[in-house]
Design a protein around this motif. Structure first.
Motif, PDB file in Angstrom:
ATOM      1  N   GLY A  40     -16.461 -36.871 -10.413  1.00 27.41           N
ATOM      2  CA  GLY A  40     -17.513 -36.391  -9.512  1.00 27.41           C
ATOM      3  C   GLY A  40     -18.210 -37.498  -8.740  1.00 27.41           C
ATOM      4  N   CYS A  41     -17.522 -38.596  -8.509  1.00 24.99           N
ATOM      5  CA  CYS A  41     -18.106 -39.668  -7.694  1.00 24.99           C
ATOM      6  C   CYS A  41     -18.266 -39.173  -6.260  1.00 24.99           C
ATOM      7  CB  CYS A  41     -17.215 -40.910  -7.723  1.00 24.99           C
ATOM      8  SG  CYS A  41     -17.235 -41.776  -9.293  1.00 24.99           S
ATOM      9  N   ALA A  42     -19.254 -39.693  -5.578  1.00 28.45           N
ATOM     10  CA  ALA A  42     -19.525 -39.294  -4.192  1.00 28.45           C
ATOM     11  C   ALA A  42     -18.977 -40.341  -3.239  1.00 28.45           C
ATOM     12  CB  ALA A  42     -21.014 -39.127  -3.974  1.00 28.45           C
ATOM     13  N   LEU A  43     -18.149 -39.920  -2.309  1.00 27.23           N
ATOM     14  CA  LEU A  43     -17.693 -40.772  -1.223  1.00 27.23           C
ATOM     15  C   LEU A  43     -18.439 -40.289   0.014  1.00 27.23           C
ATOM     16  CD1 LEU A  43     -15.846 -42.997  -0.166  1.00 27.23           C
ATOM     17  CD2 LEU A  43     -14.070 -41.277   0.157  1.00 27.23           C
ATOM     18  N   THR A  44     -19.320 -41.135   0.546  1.00 24.92           N
ATOM     19  CA  THR A  44     -20.148 -40.730   1.674  1.00 24.92           C
ATOM     20  C   THR A  44     -19.837 -41.566   2.902  1.00 24.92           C
ATOM     21  OG1 THR A  44     -21.904 -42.171   0.859  1.00 24.92           O
ATOM     22  CG2 THR A  44     -22.085 -39.856   0.307  1.00 24.92           C
ATOM     23  N   ARG A  45     -19.996 -40.930   4.047  1.00 23.33           N
ATOM     24  CA  ARG A  45     -19.776 -41.592   5.337  1.00 23.33           C
ATOM     25  C   ARG A  45     -21.127 -41.740   6.036  1.00 23.33           C
ATOM     26  NH1 ARG A  45     -15.764 -38.541   7.865  1.00 23.33           N
ATOM     27  NH2 ARG A  45     -14.246 -40.150   7.361  1.00 23.33           N
ATOM     28  N   LEU A  46     -21.430 -42.955   6.458  1.00 17.87           N
ATOM     29  CA  LEU A  46     -22.661 -43.246   7.202  1.00 17.87           C
ATOM     30  C   LEU A  46     -22.271 -43.461   8.662  1.00 17.87           C
ATOM     31  CD1 LEU A  46     -24.195 -45.796   4.685  1.00 17.87           C
ATOM     32  CD2 LEU A  46     -24.670 -43.367   4.853  1.00 17.87           C
ATOM     33  N   THR A  47     -22.638 -42.524   9.508  1.00 18.74           N
ATOM     34  CA  THR A  47     -22.298 -42.571  10.927  1.00 18.74           C
ATOM     35  C   THR A  47     -23.548 -42.893  11.730  1.00 18.74           C
ATOM     36  OG1 THR A  47     -20.654 -40.842  10.558  1.00 18.74           O
ATOM     37  CG2 THR A  47     -21.285 -41.262  12.833  1.00 18.74           C
ATOM     38  N   TRP A  56     -10.615 -37.044   2.814  1.00 20.13           N
ATOM     39  CA  TRP A  56     -10.483 -37.687   1.497  1.00 20.13           C
ATOM     40  C   TRP A  56      -9.131 -38.387   1.404  1.00 20.13           C
ATOM     41  CZ3 TRP A  56     -13.640 -38.465  -2.675  1.00 20.13           C
ATOM     42  CH2 TRP A  56     -13.037 -38.896  -3.847  1.00 20.13           C
ATOM     43  N   ALA A  57      -8.080 -37.729   1.853  1.00 21.60           N
ATOM     44  CA  ALA A  57      -6.732 -38.306   1.772  1.00 21.60           C
ATOM     45  C   ALA A  57      -6.621 -39.585   2.592  1.00 21.60           C
ATOM     46  CB  ALA A  57      -5.702 -37.280   2.237  1.00 21.60           C
ATOM     47  N   THR A  58      -7.403 -39.707   3.650  1.00 21.09           N
ATOM     48  CA  THR A  58      -7.393 -40.902   4.481  1.00 21.09           C
ATOM     49  C   THR A  58      -8.344 -41.975   3.963  1.00 21.09           C
ATOM     50  OG1 THR A  58      -6.934 -39.540   6.412  1.00 21.09           O
ATOM     51  CG2 THR A  58      -7.744 -41.753   6.832  1.00 21.09           C
ATOM     52  N   VAL A  92     -25.583 -38.922   7.302  1.00 24.53           N
ATOM     53  CA  VAL A  92     -24.839 -39.047   6.057  1.00 24.53           C
ATOM     54  C   VAL A  92     -24.047 -37.774   5.830  1.00 24.53           C
ATOM     55  CG1 VAL A  92     -25.016 -39.409   3.564  1.00 24.53           C
ATOM     56  CG2 VAL A  92     -26.648 -40.520   5.104  1.00 24.53           C
ATOM     57  N   SER A  93     -22.760 -37.927   5.563  1.00 24.18           N
ATOM     58  CA  SER A  93     -21.924 -36.772   5.229  1.00 24.18           C
ATOM     59  C   SER A  93     -21.060 -37.130   4.026  1.00 24.18           C
ATOM     60  CB  SER A  93     -21.058 -36.356   6.417  1.00 24.18           C
ATOM     61  OG  SER A  93     -20.234 -37.423   6.826  1.00 24.18           O
ATOM     62  N   ARG A  94     -20.884 -36.173   3.148  1.00 18.67           N
ATOM     63  CA  ARG A  94     -20.095 -36.392   1.941  1.00 18.67           C
ATOM     64  C   ARG A  94     -18.657 -35.968   2.199  1.00 18.67           C
ATOM     65  NH1 ARG A  94     -21.762 -34.988  -4.238  1.00 18.67           N
ATOM     66  NH2 ARG A  94     -19.856 -35.785  -5.174  1.00 18.67           N
ATOM     67  N   ILE A  95     -17.727 -36.804   1.762  1.00 16.72           N
ATOM     68  CA  ILE A  95     -16.307 -36.502   1.895  1.00 16.72           C
ATOM     69  C   ILE A  95     -15.862 -35.917   0.557  1.00 16.72           C
ATOM     70  CG2 ILE A  95     -14.017 -37.468   2.289  1.00 16.72           C
ATOM     71  CD1 ILE A  95     -15.402 -39.713   3.899  1.00 16.72           C
ATOM     72  N   THR A  96     -15.362 -34.697   0.587  1.00 17.09           N
ATOM     73  CA  THR A  96     -15.008 -34.004  -0.649  1.00 17.09           C
ATOM     74  C   THR A  96     -13.533 -34.190  -0.993  1.00 17.09           C
ATOM     75  OG1 THR A  96     -14.630 -31.971   0.601  1.00 17.09           O
ATOM     76  CG2 THR A  96     -16.789 -32.248  -0.390  1.00 17.09           C
ATOM     77  N   ALA A 144     -25.871 -39.008  -1.635  1.00 14.88           N
ATOM     78  CA  ALA A 144     -24.908 -37.919  -1.433  1.00 14.88           C
ATOM     79  C   ALA A 144     -25.590 -36.609  -1.046  1.00 14.88           C
ATOM     80  CB  ALA A 144     -24.077 -37.720  -2.693  1.00 14.88           C
ATOM     81  N   GLU A 145     -26.882 -36.473  -1.367  1.00 14.65           N
ATOM     82  CA  GLU A 145     -27.583 -35.218  -1.094  1.00 14.65           C
ATOM     83  C   GLU A 145     -28.360 -35.223   0.217  1.00 14.65           C
ATOM     84  OE1 GLU A 145     -28.134 -36.953  -4.105  1.00 14.65           O
ATOM     85  OE2 GLU A 145     -26.543 -35.829  -5.098  1.00 14.65           O
ATOM     86  N   THR A 146     -28.587 -36.381   0.810  1.00 16.79           N
ATOM     87  CA  THR A 146     -29.402 -36.455   2.025  1.00 16.79           C
ATOM     88  C   THR A 146     -28.543 -36.281   3.277  1.00 16.79           C
ATOM     89  OG1 THR A 146     -31.136 -37.724   3.135  1.00 16.79           O
ATOM     90  CG2 THR A 146     -29.252 -38.964   2.323  1.00 16.79           C
ATOM     91  N   ALA A 147     -29.194 -35.994   4.376  1.00 12.43           N
ATOM     92  CA  ALA A 147     -28.496 -35.844   5.653  1.00 12.43           C
ATOM     93  C   ALA A 147     -28.693 -37.059   6.555  1.00 12.43           C
ATOM     94  CB  ALA A 147     -28.983 -34.597   6.371  1.00 12.43           C
ATOM     95  N   GLU A 148     -29.681 -37.912   6.220  1.00  8.71           N
ATOM     96  CA  GLU A 148     -29.940 -39.093   7.050  1.00  8.71           C
ATOM     97  C   GLU A 148     -30.374 -40.253   6.173  1.00  8.71           C
ATOM     98  OE1 GLU A 148     -34.539 -38.323   8.339  1.00  8.71           O
ATOM     99  OE2 GLU A 148     -32.979 -37.468   9.603  1.00  8.71           O
TER     100      GLU A 148
END
Length: 172
Positions: free
Chosen positions: A123-130, A94-96, A84-88, A60-64
Motif C-alpha cells: 500500500g505504498c503511495a506513488l504520487t506525482r507532483l505537477t 503505474w506500469a510506466t 498532487v495526484s496518486r498513481i494507483t 497521498a491524500e492532498t490535492a496540492e
C-alpha cells in the motif's frame, strides 16, 4: 496548445530545476516542509512513500502542495505550487512510472520488479507532483529568511551517561 500541455505549462527555471531534482522540500497544507527523495519524469516529480519507504504524512491524500528545489550550491532557487495526484497500482501510469522510480531507488533489496510488487502489496503511495499554473517564487521574490523551523517533538532520547574518566577524581 492542448489541455495537457496547458496543465504542465511551467517556466524555464522550474523545468531546469525539475530535471536536476533528486531531493525536494515538500510542504502539504498544515504540515511542515519535508525533504523527500524524488525522481523527475516528463516535467513532474514522482515521490514514493509508505511502509518501508520514506514518510510523507498527508501527501497521498492532498490535492496540492508547495515544492522547493535547491541548486548545486545548496541554496533555494525556486518554490512552486504543485498539484498532487496518486498513481494507483495496475494502471498505465503505474506500469510506466513505478519501474522507473524503482530503478532509481538506492539501497533497495531485490530487483526493481520485486520492489514494484512490494509497493503495490504494502500500500505504498506513488504520487506525482505537477507544477500548477501560476508564477513560481524565484530570485528576488524568494523570502530572505531561512525557513528553518525548531526541531519537532520526538519520543526518541539519548540516555544521560556519566562522563568517562581515566583516573579517579578526588573530592575535597
Amino acid at each position: 496548445m492542448s489541455d495537457e500541455a496547458e496543465e504542465r505549462a511551467t517556466t524555464p527555471l522550474v523545468d531546469e530545476a525539475l530535471k536536476k531534482a533528486a531531493v525536494a522540500w515538500v510542504r502539504v497544507p498544515g504540515g511542515p516542509a519535508l525533504a523527500l527523495w524524488c525522481v523527475p519524469l516528463d516535467g513532474t516529480l514522482l515521490v514514493v512513500s509508505g511502509p518501508g519507504e520514506q514518510t510523507a504524512p498527508g501527501l497521498a491524500e492532498t490535492a496540492e502542495a508547495e515544492v522547493t528545489l535547491r541548486g548545486d550550491h545548496g541554496g533555494r532557487i525556486v518554490t512552486w505550487s504543485a498539484r498532487v495526484s496518486r498513481i494507483t497500482p495496475g494502471g498505465d501510469d503505474w506500469a510506466t512510472a513505478a519501474p522507473l522510480v524503482a530503478g532509481k531507488r538506492l539501497n533497495a533489496s531485490g530487483s526493481a520488479a520485486d520492489l514494484v510488487s512490494r509497493w503495490a502489496a504494502d500500500g505504498c503511495a506513488l504520487t506525482r507532483l505537477t507544477p500548477a499554473p501560476g508564477a513560481p517564487l524565484a530570485g528576488a521574490s524568494l523570502p530572505d529568511d531561512s525557513l528553518a523551523e525548531p526541531p519537532r517533538d520526538t519520543p526518541a532520547a539519548r540516555p544521560a551517561r556519566k562522563p568517562f574518566r581515566l583516573h579517579r577524581v578526588r573530592r575535597r
